[in-house]
Design a protein around this motif. Structure first.
Motif, PDB file in Angstrom:
ATOM      1  N   THR A  14       0.871  -1.150  -0.118  1.00  0.00           N
ATOM      2  CA  THR A  14       0.005  -0.078  -0.028  1.00  0.00           C
ATOM      3  C   THR A  14       0.914   1.392   0.141  1.00  0.00           C
ATOM      4  N   ASN A  15       0.542   2.323  -0.929  1.00  0.00           N
ATOM      5  CA  ASN A  15       1.255   3.415  -1.055  1.00  0.00           C
ATOM      6  C   ASN A  15       2.969   3.161  -0.967  1.00  0.00           C
TER       7      ASN A  15
ATOM      8  N   ARG B 135      -4.265  -0.607  -8.493  1.00  0.00           N
ATOM      9  CA  ARG B 135      -5.255   0.593  -8.724  1.00  0.00           C
ATOM     10  C   ARG B 135      -5.128   1.446  -7.388  1.00  0.00           C
ATOM     11  N   ARG B 136      -5.803   2.758  -7.454  1.00  0.00           N
ATOM     12  CA  ARG B 136      -5.957   3.537  -6.315  1.00  0.00           C
ATOM     13  C   ARG B 136      -7.630   3.324  -5.926  1.00  0.00           C
ATOM     14  N   GLU B 137      -7.632   3.264  -4.516  1.00  0.00           N
ATOM     15  CA  GLU B 137      -8.962   3.084  -3.941  1.00  0.00           C
ATOM     16  C   GLU B 137      -9.240   4.205  -2.882  1.00  0.00           C
ATOM     17  N   GLU B 138     -10.381   4.936  -3.081  1.00  0.00           N
ATOM     18  CA  GLU B 138     -10.837   5.846  -2.033  1.00  0.00           C
ATOM     19  C   GLU B 138     -11.396   5.270  -0.619  1.00  0.00           C
TER      20      GLU B 138
ATOM     21  N   SER C 229      -7.051   8.143   0.443  1.00  0.00           N
ATOM     22  CA  SER C 229      -6.949   7.046  -0.584  1.00  0.00           C
ATOM     23  C   SER C 229      -5.761   6.463  -0.463  1.00  0.00           C
ATOM     24  N   ARG C 230      -5.702   5.004  -1.056  1.00  0.00           N
ATOM     25  CA  ARG C 230      -4.427   4.203  -1.061  1.00  0.00           C
ATOM     26  C   ARG C 230      -4.144   3.704  -2.638  1.00  0.00           C
ATOM     27  N   SER C 231      -2.864   3.476  -2.669  1.00  0.00           N
ATOM     28  CA  SER C 231      -2.747   2.987  -3.815  1.00  0.00           C
ATOM     29  C   SER C 231      -2.315   1.572  -3.731  1.00  0.00           C
TER      30      SER C 231
END
Length: 292
Positions: free
Chosen positions: A145-146, A159-162, A262-264
């Motif tokens: 993550t990130n 992907r990026r997730e909100e 958000s996280r990627s």
């Protein structure tokens, strides 16, 4: 210089004790000491300083340790590659992933992969320190993550997730479709403890608006968090796709309309690690799964 000498040397470096290293290797202590002396004679320099019952690695020993690590890693990669050619659909893959994603996100992915490659053993390990696991070769690949750029890593974005506010259907905000970050101030929250990555992402977002989360209950288990939210103990802020996967009609997701946390997500593995055919196939399936 023989490969076994390097294995003997590495064992002594790890244990800093000849007797313990000998036990680990399954040989006698005098035999180990003699083999290390052979290696030192060949190199013309001492590899260890013996101070009473203690030993320390010399400067020459530190240099050899660095190169020996690379050499043994390369040798293992060669063995893995040859084994991989013998039978493409066997072996073992170890994967590091965040606990919340392990609990709710990838069950179907694992099932699908096992059906395609039943001879491949999957080891899915929950961790909040995935980068360290990957860099220290504790796992073959990680879903991080990130992840920040790092020359030691191959990073494949997924992907990026909100994040969304998640509440019980009995919560006063349950009928809202959107909320601002400012409205989170003072709202009783059920969250991960401070220091957990998911908590820090949300805290960083609200910090920009001049406040901290009002956390009334904290647990390291996402399952416990969601159970507490269902009981209307408090709200939580979690990735939207995670809440989708939970698929619980008693939970309500409320979009954060302005600057949502958000996280990627990315697949990561060491640049010097051999990637087997099975691992390549699993990476491909991860990409397709998260893309969908």
């Amino acid at each position: 210089m023989e490969i076994r000498h390097l294995h003997y040397f590495m064992a002594v470096c790890e244990e800093l004790h000849f007797t313990k290293a000998a036990e680990k290797l399954g040989i006698s202590q005098p035999t180990l000491s003699q083999q290390i002396r052979v290696l030192e004679d060949e190199l013309g320099m001492p590899l260890f300083d013996r101070i009473g019952k203690k030993i320390v690695v010399t400067e020459a020993g530190s240099l050899l340790f660095s190169y020996a690590t690379e050499m043994l890693t390369t040798l293992q990669n060669v063995k893995d590659a040859i084994n991989d050619l013998q039978e493409l659909q066997r072996g073992q893959i170890s994967v590091g992933i965040m606990p919340s994603d392990l609990d709710y996100r990838i069950t179907q992915l694992v099932i699908d992969f096992h059906q395609k490659f039943p001879k491949v053993k999957l080891m899915i390990l929950a961790s909040i320190d995935i980068m360290r696991q990957v860099l220290e070769n504790e796992v073959d690949i990680g879903i991080g993550t990130n992840v920040e750029p790092d020359d030691r890593l191959v990073i494949i974005p997924l992907r990026r997730e909100e994040y969304v506010l998640t509440v019980s259907q009995e919560h006063p905000l349950a009928n809202q479709t959107a909320i601002t970050i400012a409205e989170l101030k003072g709202l009783p929250m059920v969250m991960y403890p401070e220091g957990f990555f998911g908590r820090e992402i949300v805290e960083e977002a609200v910090k920009k608006h001049g406040f901290q989360l009002h956390s009334i209950l904290e647990t390291s288990s996402v399952t416990s968090i969601m159970n507490l939210v269902r009981a209307n103990i408090g709200a939580t802020v979690q990735p939207y796709h995670l809440i989708q996967q939970i698929n619980d009609p008693t939970l309500c997701s409320i979009r954060i309309s302005d600057g949502a946390p958000s996280r990627s997500l990315s697949i990561i593995y060491r640049v010097d690690r051999y990637v087997s055919q099975a691992t390549t196939a699993f990476i491909k399936q991860i990409k397709e799964y998260f893309k969908a």
